[in-house]
Design an enzyme around this catalytic site. Sequence first.
Site, short mmCIF file in Angstrom:
data_model
loop_
_atom_site.label_atom_id
_atom_site.label_comp_id
_atom_site.label_asym_id
_atom_site.label_seq_id
_atom_site.Cartn_x
_atom_site.Cartn_y
_atom_site.Cartn_z
N ARG A 179 -7.10 11.14 -6.41
CA ARG A 179 -8.26 10.43 -6.03
C ARG A 179 -9.39 11.54 -5.97
NH1 ARG A 179 -12.11 8.38 -4.69
NH2 ARG A 179 -12.59 6.92 -2.86
N ASP A 228 -7.01 -2.73 -7.43
CA ASP A 228 -7.30 -3.49 -6.31
C ASP A 228 -7.73 -4.92 -6.48
OD1 ASP A 228 -8.43 -2.38 -3.38
OD2 ASP A 228 -9.98 -3.95 -4.02
N TYR A 271 -15.13 -11.16 0.29
CA TYR A 271 -16.04 -9.76 0.07
C TYR A 271 -16.93 -10.25 -0.80
CZ TYR A 271 -11.95 -7.60 2.17
OH TYR A 271 -10.77 -7.05 2.86
N ARG A 275 0.79 -1.21 0.16
CA ARG A 275 0.12 0.01 -0.02
C ARG A 275 0.80 1.17 0.16
NH1 ARG A 275 -5.80 -0.47 1.63
NH2 ARG A 275 -6.27 -2.35 0.76
N ARG A 316 -3.83 6.74 0.71
CA ARG A 316 -4.33 7.81 1.33
C ARG A 316 -3.31 8.72 2.15
NH1 ARG A 316 -9.72 5.42 3.36
NH2 ARG A 316 -8.36 3.66 3.35
O1 1CP Z 1 0.32 0.38 -3.23
C1 1CP Z 1 -0.60 -0.31 -3.09
O2 1CP Z 1 -0.40 -1.34 -2.85
C2 1CP Z 1 -1.81 0.11 -3.96
C3 1CP Z 1 -2.67 -0.83 -4.58
C4 1CP Z 1 -3.53 -1.77 -3.81
C5 1CP Z 1 -3.49 -3.05 -3.48
C6 1CP Z 1 -2.25 -4.01 -3.67
C7 1CP Z 1 -4.92 -1.29 -3.22
C8 1CP Z 1 -5.47 0.16 -3.51
N1 1CP Z 1 -5.61 -2.42 -2.68
C9 1CP Z 1 -4.80 -3.52 -2.76
C10 1CP Z 1 -4.82 -4.71 -2.23
C11 1CP Z 1 -6.22 -5.07 -1.40
N2 1CP Z 1 -7.45 -4.52 -1.41
C12 1CP Z 1 -6.25 -6.16 -0.49
C13 1CP Z 1 -5.04 -6.73 0.05
C14 1CP Z 1 -4.04 -6.28 0.72
C15 1CP Z 1 -4.24 -5.78 2.02
O3 1CP Z 1 -4.68 -6.83 3.03
O4 1CP Z 1 -4.41 -4.68 2.35
C16 1CP Z 1 -7.65 -6.08 0.10
C17 1CP Z 1 -8.09 -6.66 1.36
C18 1CP Z 1 -8.22 -5.15 -0.61
C19 1CP Z 1 -9.68 -4.61 -0.48
C20 1CP Z 1 -9.71 -3.02 -0.07
N3 1CP Z 1 -9.70 -2.41 -0.87
C21 1CP Z 1 -9.95 -2.64 1.26
C22 1CP Z 1 -10.07 -3.33 2.54
C23 1CP Z 1 -11.35 -3.47 3.15
C24 1CP Z 1 -11.59 -4.15 4.58
O5 1CP Z 1 -11.63 -5.47 4.50
O6 1CP Z 1 -11.71 -3.46 5.48
C25 1CP Z 1 -10.00 -1.08 1.11
C26 1CP Z 1 -10.11 -0.14 1.97
C27 1CP Z 1 -9.90 -1.04 -0.39
C28 1CP Z 1 -9.72 0.40 -1.10
C29 1CP Z 1 -8.56 0.74 -1.47
N4 1CP Z 1 -7.59 0.10 -2.25
C30 1CP Z 1 -6.57 0.46 -2.39
C31 1CP Z 1 -6.44 1.80 -1.78
C32 1CP Z 1 -5.55 2.92 -1.83
C33 1CP Z 1 -7.71 1.71 -1.14
C34 1CP Z 1 -8.25 3.27 -0.31
C35 1CP Z 1 -9.33 3.73 -1.11
C36 1CP Z 1 -9.61 5.24 -1.19
O7 1CP Z 1 -8.61 5.87 -1.86
O8 1CP Z 1 -10.67 6.06 -1.20
#
Ligand code: 1CP
Length: 350
Positions: free
Chosen positions: A43, A80, A156, A30, A34
Amino acid sequence: MSKVNGAPQKRLLQVLNGQEGDQTPVWLMRQAGRYLPEYREVRKQAGSFLNLCYTPELAEEVTLQPIRRYGFDAAILFSDILVVPDGLGQTVGFKEGEGPVLEPIADLAGLEKLDLARVLEHLEPVYETVRRLAKSLPDETTFIGFAGAPWTVATYMVGGRGSPDQGAAKAWAYRAPDEFQKLIDLLVEATILHLSAQVEAGVEVLQIFDTWAGSLPESAFRRFAIEPMKKIVAALKVRYPFVPIIGFPRGAGPMIVDYVRETGIQAVSLDTGLSPSWVRKEVQPLICVQGNLDPLLLVAGGEEMRNGARFILETLGDRPFIFNLGHGIVPQTPPEHVAELVEFVRDFKR
Ligand code: 1CP
């Protein structure tokens, strides 16, 4: 930077290929997101999160942001894990401050609505982002593509959102395992398609995130975490034998040993809960490891953060090792602490 024939070497690829490098490679899960003001700006421009993922010039820009700031050894594609259910035709959205919201799939009738045939076309903007980045990334930066593991993506799809116990997916998996298996099998196929397309478009390494692997007891872990991963890795190895695959079975505990032995991966990402000293004895002799600083130490910064990083580097750094966190960067992380951490890892002398 070391050079061979005048070309800059990619440190992360070297370690994954078993070559000794001059320095420990470092990137952070990540690393785009944010906590960076420049990410929040893009964003806002994008409107919705999925629109950001599906607009190649914006997704390219946010992938590059942390590379410009910190010079990480790897860039991870900005996307994602939930683009796969979106590609399959499930309704997926992201609510500000709440995370993902999906229209839950709870039975065979729900599965009928998913269509493997539309995945590649629907996700074409993601592959366009990869093609652009393959050209725009610095020569020394390794390019990582990724997907969620079937079990984690299924949690999910079935629950409709993130949950503390993955209760909805477990309820289906335990009540009607052969039905639930159909969803897992579909996700195995979709994941192979999605990762293959990323390789064709230019990523050099793949990471597969099984964020919720740790909620499965042993027999379910074997069936729904190890077995699907085995199939995915085997299919990718036939097509792309030289593309290293990193697995992240978060929360697997000692089951990580069987996961490493049985799945065919080239490196394993360690979660925060795994003891580096135990990993040195039980896991590192088998495979290259990546990890595992607590992301909350990165929020704290200073001496505590450096002590945490030092212990990991002293314990794991002299064998094939990639420095990373034990889970993703959290939004409240001060960007200066990331700079301090990268500097500390780069200056660390083994
Ligand atoms: O630099 C990076 O790593 C960005 C790319 C990336 C990756 C590899 C994002 C962007 N998401 C992910 C993987 C991801 N997404 C996982 C596996 C890794 C981990 O455990 O962190 C999971 C479970 C998700 C699902 C997801 N997407 C969540 C978690 C939900 C929960 O269970 O609480 C969330 C909050 C997102 C949205 C998301 N994805 C990525 C970002 C930067 C965001 C935030 C959204 C935003 O900017 O509003």
